[in-house]
Design a protein around this motif. Structure first.
Motif, PDB file in Angstrom:
ATOM      1  N   GLN A  72       0.809  -1.211   0.000  1.00  0.00           N
ATOM      2  CA  GLN A  72       0.000   0.000   0.000  1.00  0.00           C
ATOM      3  C   GLN A  72       0.847   1.268   0.000  1.00  0.00           C
ATOM      4  OE1 GLN A  72      -3.285  -0.106  -0.393  1.00  0.00           O
ATOM      5  NE2 GLN A  72      -3.320   2.125  -0.526  1.00  0.00           N
ATOM      6  N   ALA A  73       2.012   1.227   0.633  1.00  0.00           N
ATOM      7  CA  ALA A  73       2.866   2.425   0.698  1.00  0.00           C
ATOM      8  C   ALA A  73       3.341   2.872  -0.670  1.00  0.00           C
ATOM      9  CB  ALA A  73       4.070   2.159   1.600  1.00  0.00           C
ATOM     10  N   ARG A  78       3.358   9.334  -4.709  1.00  0.00           N
ATOM     11  CA  ARG A  78       4.252   9.998  -3.768  1.00  0.00           C
ATOM     12  C   ARG A  78       5.505   9.156  -3.543  1.00  0.00           C
ATOM     13  NH1 ARG A  78       0.533  11.525   1.248  1.00  0.00           N
ATOM     14  NH2 ARG A  78       2.215  13.000   1.688  1.00  0.00           N
ATOM     15  N   VAL A  79       6.561   9.784  -3.006  1.00  0.00           N
ATOM     16  CA  VAL A  79       7.851   9.128  -2.807  1.00  0.00           C
ATOM     17  C   VAL A  79       8.001   8.787  -1.330  1.00  0.00           C
ATOM     18  CG1 VAL A  79      10.348   9.317  -3.098  1.00  0.00           C
ATOM     19  CG2 VAL A  79       8.820  10.455  -4.727  1.00  0.00           C
ATOM     20  N   ALA A  85      11.996   1.739  11.692  1.00  0.00           N
ATOM     21  CA  ALA A  85      11.627   0.367  11.337  1.00  0.00           C
ATOM     22  C   ALA A  85      10.118   0.210  11.168  1.00  0.00           C
ATOM     23  CB  ALA A  85      12.131  -0.593  12.406  1.00  0.00           C
ATOM     24  N   ASN A  86       9.345   1.080  11.807  1.00  0.00           N
ATOM     25  CA  ASN A  86       7.896   0.911  11.805  1.00  0.00           C
ATOM     26  C   ASN A  86       7.125   2.119  11.269  1.00  0.00           C
ATOM     27  OD1 ASN A  86       7.985  -1.697  13.146  1.00  0.00           O
ATOM     28  ND2 ASN A  86       8.596  -0.574  14.986  1.00  0.00           N
ATOM     29  N   SER A  87       7.796   3.018  10.586  1.00  0.00           N
ATOM     30  CA  SER A  87       7.078   4.197  10.101  1.00  0.00           C
ATOM     31  C   SER A  87       7.669   4.711   8.793  1.00  0.00           C
ATOM     32  CB  SER A  87       7.099   5.315  11.155  1.00  0.00           C
ATOM     33  OG  SER A  87       8.419   5.734  11.411  1.00  0.00           O
ATOM     34  N   ILE A  88       6.796   5.313   7.993  1.00  0.00           N
ATOM     35  CA  ILE A  88       7.228   5.952   6.757  1.00  0.00           C
ATOM     36  C   ILE A  88       6.624   7.350   6.681  1.00  0.00           C
ATOM     37  CG2 ILE A  88       7.458   3.781   5.472  1.00  0.00           C
ATOM     38  CD1 ILE A  88       4.825   4.591   4.048  1.00  0.00           C
ATOM     39  N   ALA A  89       7.266   8.182   5.883  1.00  0.00           N
ATOM     40  CA  ALA A  89       6.733   9.497   5.547  1.00  0.00           C
ATOM     41  C   ALA A  89       6.848   9.627   4.030  1.00  0.00           C
ATOM     42  CB  ALA A  89       7.518  10.594   6.264  1.00  0.00           C
ATOM     43  N   TYR A  90       6.528  10.803   3.509  1.00  0.00           N
ATOM     44  CA  TYR A  90       6.649  11.026   2.063  1.00  0.00           C
ATOM     45  C   TYR A  90       7.411  12.323   1.821  1.00  0.00           C
ATOM     46  CZ  TYR A  90       3.243   7.293   1.350  1.00  0.00           C
ATOM     47  OH  TYR A  90       2.612   6.084   1.348  1.00  0.00           O
ATOM     48  N   PHE A 141      10.565   0.796  -3.278  1.00  0.00           N
ATOM     49  CA  PHE A 141      10.951   1.842  -4.232  1.00  0.00           C
ATOM     50  C   PHE A 141      11.021   3.088  -3.360  1.00  0.00           C
ATOM     51  CE2 PHE A 141      10.839   4.319  -8.163  1.00  0.00           C
ATOM     52  CZ  PHE A 141      11.447   3.452  -9.057  1.00  0.00           C
ATOM     53  N   THR A 142      11.965   3.023  -2.398  1.00  0.00           N
ATOM     54  CA  THR A 142      11.872   3.808  -1.175  1.00  0.00           C
ATOM     55  C   THR A 142      13.195   4.474  -0.841  1.00  0.00           C
ATOM     56  OG1 THR A 142      10.349   2.087  -0.392  1.00  0.00           O
ATOM     57  CG2 THR A 142      11.157   3.637   1.247  1.00  0.00           C
ATOM     58  N   LEU A 143      13.121   5.615  -0.176  1.00  0.00           N
ATOM     59  CA  LEU A 143      14.311   6.264   0.377  1.00  0.00           C
ATOM     60  C   LEU A 143      14.428   5.907   1.859  1.00  0.00           C
ATOM     61  CD1 LEU A 143      13.885   9.802  -1.248  1.00  0.00           C
ATOM     62  CD2 LEU A 143      15.318   7.917  -2.056  1.00  0.00           C
ATOM     63  N   ASP A 144      15.642   5.627   2.298  1.00  0.00           N
ATOM     64  CA  ASP A 144      15.910   5.303   3.699  1.00  0.00           C
ATOM     65  C   ASP A 144      16.575   6.511   4.344  1.00  0.00           C
ATOM     66  OD1 ASP A 144      16.520   4.188   6.143  1.00  0.00           O
ATOM     67  OD2 ASP A 144      18.164   2.955   5.396  1.00  0.00           O
TER      68      ASP A 144
END
Length: 206
Positions: A72-73, A78-79, A85-90, A141-144
């Protein structure tokens, strides 16, 4: 006994609200959508398909490449940024021109064509063709944020010909990113995606 008010008197406040709101909507004082960014982000291919080179399923090996499924993310333009470890932002103000799954599928098609010479078909075109089939899941397809990296992870499933058993393999590439900005993030993700696509193409063409 209370007298009932005529319907016309009850409806008057609703008409008054509509009369006030309508000019605001028409005049632009209420926004129903976020303001789009000045530009949209793309994934550039490091292996472009040659121009004016014809191919035919009668003479070339074929492969159908499906748009990968995504968590779903990633089901958005959006990027995403992994902040813990348990959260994402954009990334603020950053939008892909298309959802990442479609951008990556197109990159895979170009890279497989350029590196293997196979004729890439859409799943619908391949219904009558017993060629290879590639599908999978785009896991990252994510930035760390903490590692200052762009991460592309693709779980691939390949059927080399009709009736053959499926082969599965995970591909992952990481590229450094200096700052979590739209431009630097898109560049790093583009590099990582191209490296994954090249590995997948070499696996397909083995």
């Amino acid at each position: 006994m209370r007298a009932c008010l005529p319907f016309s008197r009850l409806a008057r406040p609703a008409r008054l609200v509509a009369a006030v709101v309508a000019p605001c909507l028409l005049g632009g004082c209420i926004s129903l959508a976020a303001k789009p960014p000045a530009s949209l982000l793309l994934v550039s291919t490091a292996n472009p398909v040659p121009v004016d080179v014809a191919a035919s399923a009668a003479t070339a090996h074929t492969i159908a490449i499906s748009v990968p499924v995504v968590p779903q993310a990633l089901a958005t333009q959006r990027v995403p940024v992994q902040t813990s470890a348990n959260s994402i932002a954009y990334v603020k103000g950053a939008l892909w021109a298309e959802p990442p799954a479609r951008l990556f599928a197109r990159l895979l098609s170009d890279t497989v064509t350029a590196r293997t010479g196979r004729l890439v078909l859409s799943p619908s075109q391949a219904l009558s063709d017993p060629g290879a089939r590639l599908s999978g899941e785009l896991r990252n397809f994510t930035l760390d944020e903490n590692g200052h990296q762009a991460i592309v992870t693709y779980d691939a499933a390949l059927q080399r010909e009709a009736g053959a058993p499926f082969e599965k393999r995970r591909f992952e590439m990481r590229e450094p990113v200096g700052a979590i900005t739209p431009a630097e993030g898109a560049t790093a993700l583009s590099r990582a995606a191209n490296r994954v696509a090249e590995q997948v193409a070499d696996w397909v063409g083995r």
